[in-house]
Design a protein around this motif. Structure first.
Motif, mmCIF file in Angstrom:
data_model
loop_
_atom_site.group_PDB
_atom_site.id
_atom_site.type_symbol
_atom_site.label_atom_id
_atom_site.label_comp_id
_atom_site.label_asym_id
_atom_site.label_seq_id
_atom_site.Cartn_x
_atom_site.Cartn_y
_atom_site.Cartn_z
ATOM 1 N N LYS A 1 0.820 -1.222 0.000
ATOM 2 C CA LYS A 1 0.000 0.000 0.000
ATOM 3 C C LYS A 1 0.854 1.273 0.000
ATOM 4 O O LYS A 1 0.375 2.354 -0.304
ATOM 5 C CB LYS A 1 -0.920 0.040 1.227
ATOM 6 C CG LYS A 1 -1.805 -1.157 1.376
ATOM 7 C CD LYS A 1 -2.891 -1.156 0.360
ATOM 8 C CE LYS A 1 -3.808 -2.350 0.653
ATOM 9 N NZ LYS A 1 -4.670 -2.664 -0.433
ATOM 10 N N ARG A 2 2.110 1.155 0.360
ATOM 11 C CA ARG A 2 2.966 2.323 0.520
ATOM 12 C C ARG A 2 3.138 3.172 -0.737
ATOM 13 O O ARG A 2 3.140 4.398 -0.638
ATOM 14 C CB ARG A 2 4.336 1.905 1.062
ATOM 15 C CG ARG A 2 4.252 1.404 2.480
ATOM 16 C CD ARG A 2 5.594 0.954 2.991
ATOM 17 N NE ARG A 2 5.441 0.338 4.306
ATOM 18 C CZ ARG A 2 6.426 -0.168 4.997
ATOM 19 N NH1 ARG A 2 7.660 -0.123 4.522
ATOM 20 N NH2 ARG A 2 6.191 -0.703 6.171
ATOM 21 N N PRO A 3 3.297 2.573 -1.921
ATOM 22 C CA PRO A 3 3.509 3.428 -3.110
ATOM 23 C C PRO A 3 2.372 4.423 -3.361
ATOM 24 O O PRO A 3 2.618 5.550 -3.787
ATOM 25 C CB PRO A 3 3.617 2.423 -4.261
ATOM 26 C CG PRO A 3 4.083 1.171 -3.614
ATOM 27 C CD PRO A 3 3.443 1.162 -2.252
ATOM 28 N N PHE A 4 1.153 4.037 -3.068
ATOM 29 C CA PHE A 4 0.022 4.941 -3.277
ATOM 30 C C PHE A 4 0.124 6.159 -2.364
ATOM 31 O O PHE A 4 -0.133 7.283 -2.773
ATOM 32 C CB PHE A 4 -1.304 4.208 -3.046
ATOM 33 C CG PHE A 4 -1.464 2.974 -3.893
ATOM 34 C CD1 PHE A 4 -1.630 3.075 -5.274
ATOM 35 C CD2 PHE A 4 -1.421 1.716 -3.311
ATOM 36 C CE1 PHE A 4 -1.768 1.943 -6.050
ATOM 37 C CE2 PHE A 4 -1.563 0.575 -4.088
ATOM 38 C CZ PHE A 4 -1.728 0.686 -5.465
ATOM 39 N N VAL B 1 0.857 10.358 -3.049
ATOM 40 C CA VAL B 1 0.094 11.457 -2.460
ATOM 41 C C VAL B 1 1.041 12.424 -1.750
ATOM 42 O O VAL B 1 0.923 13.638 -1.878
ATOM 43 C CB VAL B 1 -0.978 10.936 -1.482
ATOM 44 C CG1 VAL B 1 -1.607 12.071 -0.696
ATOM 45 C CG2 VAL B 1 -2.046 10.149 -2.231
ATOM 46 N N ARG B 2 2.000 11.886 -1.031
ATOM 47 C CA ARG B 2 2.953 12.742 -0.328
ATOM 48 C C ARG B 2 3.744 13.588 -1.324
ATOM 49 O O ARG B 2 3.953 14.776 -1.107
ATOM 50 C CB ARG B 2 3.913 11.905 0.516
ATOM 51 C CG ARG B 2 4.818 12.781 1.375
ATOM 52 C CD ARG B 2 6.124 12.084 1.726
ATOM 53 N NE ARG B 2 6.945 12.842 2.623
ATOM 54 C CZ ARG B 2 7.672 13.888 2.271
ATOM 55 N NH1 ARG B 2 7.650 14.339 1.050
ATOM 56 N NH2 ARG B 2 8.435 14.516 3.154
ATOM 57 N N THR B 3 4.178 12.997 -2.412
ATOM 58 C CA THR B 3 4.918 13.738 -3.432
ATOM 59 C C THR B 3 4.057 14.849 -4.011
ATOM 60 O O THR B 3 4.537 15.980 -4.196
ATOM 61 C CB THR B 3 5.384 12.778 -4.549
ATOM 62 O OG1 THR B 3 6.239 11.794 -3.962
ATOM 63 C CG2 THR B 3 6.130 13.515 -5.638
ATOM 64 N N ASP B 4 2.799 14.557 -4.269
ATOM 65 C CA ASP B 4 1.889 15.585 -4.774
ATOM 66 C C ASP B 4 1.729 16.727 -3.773
ATOM 67 O O ASP B 4 1.702 17.896 -4.154
ATOM 68 C CB ASP B 4 0.514 14.992 -5.097
ATOM 69 C CG ASP B 4 0.530 14.102 -6.320
ATOM 70 O OD1 ASP B 4 1.508 14.164 -7.094
ATOM 71 O OD2 ASP B 4 -0.439 13.349 -6.511
ATOM 72 N N LEU B 5 1.615 16.387 -2.490
ATOM 73 C CA LEU B 5 1.485 17.415 -1.457
ATOM 74 C C LEU B 5 2.730 18.304 -1.400
ATOM 75 O O LEU B 5 2.628 19.524 -1.295
ATOM 76 C CB LEU B 5 1.244 16.783 -0.085
ATOM 77 C CG LEU B 5 -0.149 16.242 0.169
ATOM 78 C CD1 LEU B 5 -0.159 15.416 1.447
ATOM 79 C CD2 LEU B 5 -1.157 17.366 0.260
ATOM 80 N N VAL B 6 3.892 17.701 -1.484
ATOM 81 C CA VAL B 6 5.134 18.476 -1.438
ATOM 82 C C VAL B 6 5.231 19.387 -2.657
ATOM 83 O O VAL B 6 5.584 20.563 -2.539
ATOM 84 C CB VAL B 6 6.356 17.542 -1.330
ATOM 85 C CG1 VAL B 6 7.656 18.307 -1.537
ATOM 86 C CG2 VAL B 6 6.368 16.843 0.016
#
Length: 126
Positions: A92-95, A99-104
């Motif tokens: 599940k981590r890649p998903f 999202v974290r990359t998009d937030l940054v």
């Protein structure tokens, strides 16, 4: 009737910033208390929206230091997603990393928009 409308408008103008601050406080508490990774990520989205609105208001009011501080808080909360990702099953981590990359990336765009780079004052043009 005019006095009533004026008084109502004045009261609304006085309490609107308090309502916004209350929403920020509520969302912060919800985020801080959540333990489920998925619900915590959802709470971060709502909290982030409130923090960005607050940073805009602070900047509009000329309080650049407070605005930057609010954005730094948001940045720190986005970084805590890394801790959440580690609690998830590996598949599940890649998903969540996406999202974290998009937030940054969104955060960086926001900071660039709020604080555009100024040409250097001391630079001499040839």
């Amino acid at each position: 009737m005019l006095k009533f409308c004026t008084a109502a408008f004045a009261a609304l103008a006085l309490f609107a910033p308090l309502a916004a601050q209350d929403r920020l406080t509520v969302e912060q508490a919800r985020y801080d208390q959540e333990t489920d990774p998925v619900r915590k990520a959802r709470a971060l989205v709502k909290l982030g929206d409130e923090q960005i609105d607050e940073a805009r208001k602070q900047l509009k009011n000329g309080d650049e230091v407070a605005s930057l501080h609010t954005l730094e808080q948001y940045r720190d909360e986005v970084r805590h997603i890394d801790d959440l990702i580690l609690t998830l099953p590996v598949d599940k981590r890649p998903f969540f990393r996406e999202v974290r990359t998009d937030l940054v990336n969104t955060q960086n765009e926001l900071i660039d928009a709020l604080f555009p780079r100024q040409p250097e004052r001391n630079s001499k043009k040839p």
